[in-house]
Design an enzyme around this catalytic site. Structure first.
Site, mmCIF file in Angstrom:
data_model
loop_
_atom_site.group_PDB
_atom_site.id
_atom_site.type_symbol
_atom_site.label_atom_id
_atom_site.label_comp_id
_atom_site.label_asym_id
_atom_site.label_seq_id
_atom_site.Cartn_x
_atom_site.Cartn_y
_atom_site.Cartn_z
ATOM 1 N N ASP A 1 0.858 -1.075 0.042
ATOM 2 C CA ASP A 1 -0.107 0.045 0.028
ATOM 3 C C ASP A 1 0.917 0.993 -0.046
ATOM 4 O O ASP A 1 1.448 1.728 1.113
ATOM 5 C CB ASP A 1 -1.160 -0.114 1.278
ATOM 6 C CG ASP A 1 -1.776 1.287 1.243
ATOM 7 O OD1 ASP A 1 -2.065 1.740 0.061
ATOM 8 O OD2 ASP A 1 -2.582 1.408 2.096
ATOM 9 N N LYS B 1 1.499 7.923 1.050
ATOM 10 C CA LYS B 1 2.082 7.741 2.345
ATOM 11 C C LYS B 1 3.494 8.325 2.690
ATOM 12 O O LYS B 1 4.065 8.329 1.622
ATOM 13 C CB LYS B 1 2.025 6.323 2.947
ATOM 14 C CG LYS B 1 0.605 5.629 3.084
ATOM 15 C CD LYS B 1 1.012 4.211 3.340
ATOM 16 C CE LYS B 1 -0.384 3.379 3.546
ATOM 17 N NZ LYS B 1 -1.224 3.745 4.591
ATOM 18 N N ARG C 1 -11.301 -0.525 2.716
ATOM 19 C CA ARG C 1 -12.653 -0.811 2.862
ATOM 20 C C ARG C 1 -13.300 -0.918 1.393
ATOM 21 O O ARG C 1 -14.666 -1.453 1.589
ATOM 22 C CB ARG C 1 -13.185 0.570 3.661
ATOM 23 C CG ARG C 1 -13.117 1.751 2.840
ATOM 24 C CD ARG C 1 -13.030 2.881 3.815
ATOM 25 N NE ARG C 1 -11.833 2.819 4.907
ATOM 26 C CZ ARG C 1 -11.602 3.840 5.947
ATOM 27 N NH1 ARG C 1 -12.553 4.777 6.020
ATOM 28 N NH2 ARG C 1 -10.524 3.856 6.760
#
Length: 464
Positions: free
Chosen positions: A235, A242, A316
């Site tokens: 990710d 990030k 999600r």
């Protein structure tokens, strides 16, 4: 994967060194019954009355010795009370001075876990063998330790060596072993049928293409149970990239999938009388010209539209499509695992997975099973009052509410939109990582919540 089978053996009276287990209440009376040489050795080694402390006790000959260890749980064994001994004692065979190791067998095994894939090959360590008179518990400990260390191995593997295709291969290996049916959806079929999974994973390119992996096993007449795992093999955060310190551990973002695979393996290994449906949404959240963008609106498999406010809230999204597919099978129970939010770690730290459930009895059974297996959980609420935080001006909901409040709860509420109220559902927001080692629990990939979920399933659907 570590082979644990040599580390537990039935006690047939074979030669073995003795392990004395004491606690602060029994220690003085035990010590008074020992020969002077043992008391002198304990004093010389400075053993304290605290958990995991131990000392070597001399015998009549140079090679005749035993060991005493302290358990912090007065009168009760825990999963971990022998785990340090399993890591530090010389190779050999051991038995308890009295009683049977019981639940401590598990820690004896996991205390000898090693992850050596990327280290130079060295001569394998000879095992430390523990004897038991309880073959049923021995078999259970071996199964659970193997499943827990499956999670560790998968999470510890670098993202360069574990992408969506490798998660598919791990699922295929399980299916082959247990004669289960495997279905993998990718390409155009994924874009049409699971648009949120496709959107999250499309920037990773053809070699790491997104997919939904499904495994079906068991008698169709048995109660249907779905297990769902978040499999983000790396990710980057997508276009909401990030920072480096947050990205460093993102090989572990498939930890939910690792838990789901391990739980499915326990179900099949024991022949639990259920109709199992395992779903793993496998993607890499990368950055490219066709990456999902903030402001995009996705239409989910369920038909709900989702405004993307943050491309780093991708887990999600893929779970939403996977849960929708799970619901289509009309299961009695759905369990999902995901390394979903940093908010859960801020609230509960690295040791406690956040548990959400739409059924109080299910939540209570999970928590009780976790206590029995030293796999603690903490239930957080599906707080209806926060549901309005998911509101979007342009879509049915947003994937990342503004403000940052109640991040773990709002993520769970997002997932709840994809599960009808009449299906029992539990969601684990787990860390899947241990930042520092404890006896029986190595630093690195960690199974947190797995044994609790398994204990609940084992109790609910007893093996015939």
């Amino acid at each position: 994967m570590t082979d644990f089978s040599p580390m537990l053996q039935p006690d047939k009276g074979q030669p073995a060194r003795t392990i004395h287990v004491v606690d602060k209440h029994s220690y003085e009376s035990w010590l008074a019954a020992q020969p002077e040489r043992a008391r002198t050795a304990i004093s010389a080694q400075g053993m304290k009355l605290e958990g995991y402390a131990h000392a070597i006790l001399p015998g009549d000959g140079a090679d005749d010795w035993s060991v005493v260890t302290v358990t912090a749980n007065a009168g009760n064994f825990s999963s971990w009370c022998l785990a340090k001994l399993a890591a530090v004692l010389p190779a050999g065979t051991y038995r308890l001075a009295s009683g049977d190791p019981g639940v401590a067998m598990f820690g004896w095994l996991t205390g000898q876990y090693r992850y050596i894939r990327y280290k130079p090959k060295t001569e394998a360590e000879a095992p430390r063998v523990l004897l038991t008179t309880d073959p049923v518990r021995m078999a259970a400990a071996l199964r659970e330790a193997t499943a827990v260390c499956m999670v560790r191995d998968l999470v510890n593997t670098t993202a360069a060596d574990l992408g969506p295709a490798e998660l598919e291969q791990a699922s295929a290996d399980l299916a082959r072993k247990h004669k289960a049916d495997l279905t993998v959806t990718k390409g155009d079929a994924l874009e049409q049928g699971y648009p949120m999974i496709a959107a999250v994973g499309r920037a990773a390119g053809r070699n790491r293409a997104p997919r939904l992996i499904e495994l079906v096993w068991g008698n169709p007449a048995h109660p249907p149970v779905a297990i769902v795992g978040k499999g983000v093999t790396f990710d980057s955060g997508g276009l909401n990239i990030k920072p480096g310190n947050s990205m460093a551990l993102m090989k572990k973002d498939m930890g939910g999938a690792a838990h789901a695979l391990a739980l499915a393996s326990l179900v099949m290994e024991t022949g639990l009388p259920v109709r199992l449906h395992l779903l793993v949404a496998a993607v890499e959240n990368s950055i490219a010209g066709d990456a999902m963008r903030p402001g995009d609106i996705l239409t989910s498999r369920k038909g709900l539209t989702v405004e993307i406010d943050n491309t780093d809230a991708e887990g999600r999204l893929i779970l939403g499509d996977a849960l929708t597919k799970a619901v289509e099978g009309n299961p009695e129970l759905i369990i999902d695992f995901a390394t979903l939010t940093g908010a859960a770690r801020v609230a509960l730290g690295p040791d406690l997975p956040a548990l959400f459930a739409n059924d109080d009895a299910l939540a209570d059974a999970m928590i009780s099973a976790g206590k029995e297996r030293d796999d603690p959980l903490w239930r957080l609420p599906l707080w209806d009052g926060y549901d309005e935080m998911l509101k979007s001006d342009t879509a049915d909901m947003t994937n990342s509410p503004a403000g940052g409040f109640a991040g773990s709860i709002t993520a769970a509420l997002f997932l709840r939109r994809f599960v009808p109220k009449d299906i029992a559902w539990a969601h684990f927001d787990t860390f899947a990582w241990r930042p520092s080692a404890k006896p029986g629990r190595a630093k690195g990939g960690a199974a947190l919540g797995l044994r609790a979920a398994w204990g609940m399933l084992e109790q609910r659907f007893k093996v015939n």
